[in-house]
Design a protein around this motif. Structure first.
Motif, PDB file in Angstrom:
ATOM      1  N   GLY A  15       0.797  -1.226   0.000  1.00  0.00           N
ATOM      2  CA  GLY A  15       0.000   0.000   0.000  1.00  0.00           C
ATOM      3  C   GLY A  15       0.823   1.266   0.000  1.00  0.00           C
ATOM      4  N   LYS A  40     -10.217   5.062   3.031  1.00  0.00           N
ATOM      5  CA  LYS A  40      -9.310   5.813   3.912  1.00  0.00           C
ATOM      6  C   LYS A  40      -9.782   5.719   5.369  1.00  0.00           C
ATOM      7  CE  LYS A  40      -7.210  10.391   4.617  1.00  0.00           C
ATOM      8  NZ  LYS A  40      -7.528  10.484   6.055  1.00  0.00           N
ATOM      9  N   ARG A  67      -8.744   2.371   6.674  1.00  0.00           N
ATOM     10  CA  ARG A  67      -7.308   2.354   6.956  1.00  0.00           C
ATOM     11  C   ARG A  67      -7.010   3.025   8.279  1.00  0.00           C
ATOM     12  NH1 ARG A  67      -3.176   6.617   4.447  1.00  0.00           N
ATOM     13  NH2 ARG A  67      -4.553   7.838   5.780  1.00  0.00           N
ATOM     14  N   VAL A 108      -5.078   0.479  11.067  1.00  0.00           N
ATOM     15  CA  VAL A 108      -3.650   0.574  11.390  1.00  0.00           C
ATOM     16  C   VAL A 108      -3.413   0.705  12.893  1.00  0.00           C
ATOM     17  CG1 VAL A 108      -1.566   1.958  11.121  1.00  0.00           C
ATOM     18  CG2 VAL A 108      -2.924   1.358   9.106  1.00  0.00           C
ATOM     19  N   PHE A 147      -5.567  -0.800  -0.681  1.00  0.00           N
ATOM     20  CA  PHE A 147      -6.361  -1.136   0.501  1.00  0.00           C
ATOM     21  C   PHE A 147      -5.716  -2.293   1.263  1.00  0.00           C
ATOM     22  CE2 PHE A 147      -8.994  -2.092  -3.405  1.00  0.00           C
ATOM     23  CZ  PHE A 147      -8.475  -3.353  -3.649  1.00  0.00           C
ATOM     24  N   VAL A 175      -2.652  -3.308   4.413  1.00  0.00           N
ATOM     25  CA  VAL A 175      -1.684  -2.990   5.455  1.00  0.00           C
ATOM     26  C   VAL A 175      -0.663  -4.122   5.459  1.00  0.00           C
ATOM     27  CG1 VAL A 175      -1.287  -2.530   7.901  1.00  0.00           C
ATOM     28  CG2 VAL A 175      -3.444  -1.836   6.839  1.00  0.00           C
ATOM     29  N   TYR A 200      -8.149  -4.207   3.712  1.00  0.00           N
ATOM     30  CA  TYR A 200      -9.299  -3.574   4.358  1.00  0.00           C
ATOM     31  C   TYR A 200     -10.392  -3.245   3.343  1.00  0.00           C
ATOM     32  CZ  TYR A 200      -6.387   0.615   3.329  1.00  0.00           C
ATOM     33  OH  TYR A 200      -5.590   1.572   2.753  1.00  0.00           O
TER      34      TYR A 200
END
Length: 389
Positions: free
Chosen positions: A180, A296, A299, A303, A321, A323, A368
Motif C-alpha cells: 500500500g 481511507k 485504513r 492501522v 487497501f 496494510v 481492508y
C-alpha cells in the motif's frame, strides 16, 4: 492421456499462496463457519449503477461483437480525458491500448520487451504475478530486498547498484501490492532518469493510483513519454471480474503491442468496454470518490488497531487497501500464524510468502476492502486469538 514433458518455464512459476488460503477459507465456510475475508485484494463495492446500466444496454443493443484489438476509440478517448482531468496530462488516445485486465497489459508489455535471459529489477516484496510475467517469457526477475526505509520500494541507489549486464528494465508498482506504499515523486523521477540513461525500460503499475489518500495523485506519465504505465478498471472503478485494463505506451510501442494483442487476445470484452464508458460520468466519479474516502476511513481505523494488538506497521500505507504488518513480535512464522488465525477465529489474511523471501516469515498482508463492521469484528477476534496464546 498423460503429459510426460511440460515446458521448463513452469519451474519458474511458483504457486499463488493467496489463492490457496482462499480455498482453505472457502472450505471452512462450507462447514458453516463465518469467515471474515481480509486476504484477497478485491473491493467489496461493486460496479457503479451507471456502469451496470450501460452493460445491460450494450447487450440489449447487440453491442457484443469484436472491437479493435486496441479497444473502443470512445473508451480510449475517455481514458485520455481522465488523465487530463485528474492529473493535468495530455495523453493522446492513440497511445492508450485497452486490455483484458491489468494482467493482460503486463503480459503484453513483457511479451514485447522481455527476451530469454533478460533481467528485470523489482522490489522484494512485490506482487508475485509480476515476476511470473517476466518468467513466462524466459526472463528473470531480480528481486531486491527492500524495507521500511525505502517504503518497501526500489530506490534510485538500488537500481544503480543492481543494474547488470543482462538488466533490461524495472517493473515498479505505486501504490504497491502488498504494502500500500507509493514511491515518492522525486525518487521515482530519479529511478526513471537512471533507467533511461542506461537505455532500459520503465514499467509502472498504477492500478491503485486512484486510491491514493494522503497526497495529490500523480502519474509516472508526468515524467516522460517513454514510460509504460499499466492501469485497470478493477480497483478504483470496482470492476474486478469485468477483466478490463489499459496500457499507456510510447508511440513506437503501440503498433508492436497491437500486433501482439491481435494474436493473443483479439480484443478485450466488448460488453465491459461499453460499460466502462459510464465510469467517467460525473455521478460515477462522485461515487468512486465517496468509496475512496471510505477506504481511507477503514485504513485509519485498522492501522492503530493492529498496533494495539502487537503488530508493527513501520510504513503507513498511503494507497490501495492493504496494510503490510510486521508480526515478528507475535510469531516467528507468518504463514503458520495466518493459518492458525484462520482456523481458530475465522479471519482470513495472507503471509508475506507470496511476495518474496525478504519478508516471507515476518510480515502479513491484510486487506481492508471489507466493511467497517467486518474490520471491527476481525480486530475483536484477533484480540481473542492473541489473548489465548
Amino acid at each position: 492421456m498423460t503429459f510426460s514433458h511440460l515446458a521448463s518455464r513452469l519451474d519458474n512459476i511458483a504457486p499463488f499462496h493467496v489463492m490457496e488460503l482462499a480455498k482453505m477459507a472457502a472450505a471452512l465456510e462450507q462447514q458453516g463457519r463465518h469467515i471474515i475475508h481480509m486476504g484477497i485484494g478485491e473491493p467489496d463495492f461493486t460496479a457503479a449503477p451507471l456502469v451496470i446500466e450501460a452493460a445491460a444496454k450494450a447487450m440489449a443493443d447487440g453491442k457484443m461483437q469484436y472491437t479493435s484489438a486496441t479497444g473502443l476509440p470512445a473508451l480510449r478517448a475517455a481514458i485520455s480525458g481522465h488523465y487530463k482531468q485528474v492529473y493535468g496530462l495530455d495523453i493522446a488516445p492513440g497511445r492508450i491500448v485497452v486490455t483484458a485486465g491489468a494482467s493482460a497489459a503486463l503480459l503484453l508489455a513483457c511479451a514485447a520487451l522481455v527476451e530469454k535471459g533478460s533481467e528485470v529489477l523489482m522490489p522484494d516484496p512485490s506482487y508475485p504475478c509480476n515476476r511470473h510475467f517476466v518468467a513466462a517469457f524466459d526472463g528473470r526477475a531480480k528481486m531486491i530486498a527492500s524495507g521500511p526505509a525505502e517504503r518497501f520500494q526500489l530506490s534510485d541507489q538500488m537500481v544503480r547498484e543492481h543494474w547488470g549486464e543482462d538488466t533490461r528494465g524495472v517493473l515498479l508498482a505505486s501504490p504497491s501490492n502488498p504494502t500500500g506504499t507509493s514511491i515518492l515523486h522525486g525518487e521515482l523521477g530519479k529511478i526513471i532518469a537512471t533507467v533511461r540513461a542506461k537505455g532500459g525500460f520503465s514499467i509502472v503499475d498504477e492500478i491503485y493510483q486512484g486510491l491514493s489518500y494522503d497526497e495529490a495523485p500523480f502519474s509516472a506519465l508526468s515524467l516522460g513519454d517513454d514510460i509504460i504505465v499499466i492501469n485497470s478498471f478493477s480497483k478504483y472503478f470496482n470492476m474486478t471480474g469485468w477483466r478490463l485494463g489499459w496500457l499507456v505506451l510510447p508511440e513506437q510501442l503501440v503498433a508492436p503491442i497491437e500486433k501482439l494483442a491481435q494474436n493473443l487476445f483479439i480484443c478485450p470484452s466488448s460488453i465491459a468496454q461499453h460499460a466502462a464508458l459510464a465510469c467517467f460520468e460525473a455521478d460515477s466519479l462522485a461515487l468512486y470518490e465517496e468509496r475512496k474516502n471510505e477506504f481511507k476511513r477503514r485504513r485509519d481505523y485498522l492501522v492503530p488497531a493492529l498496533v494495539e494488538l502487537g503488530f508493527k506497521v513501520p510504513v503507513i500505507p498511503d494507497g490501495a487497501f492493504y496494510v503490510y504488518a510486521d508480526c515478528s513480535a507475535l510469531s516467528d512464522d507468518a504463514d503458520r500464524l495466518v493459518k492458525d488465525i484462520l482456523n481458530q477465529v475465522g479471519v482470513s489474511m495472507v503471509s508475506g510468502l507470496d511476495f518474496g523471501p525478504h519478508t516471507a516469515q515476518t510480515y502479513i498482508r491484510l486487506s481492508y476492502a471489507t466493511s467497517m463492521d467486518n474490520l471491527q469484528e476481525a480486530v475483536r477476534r484477533l484480540g481473542q486469538f492473541f489473548n489465548k496464546k
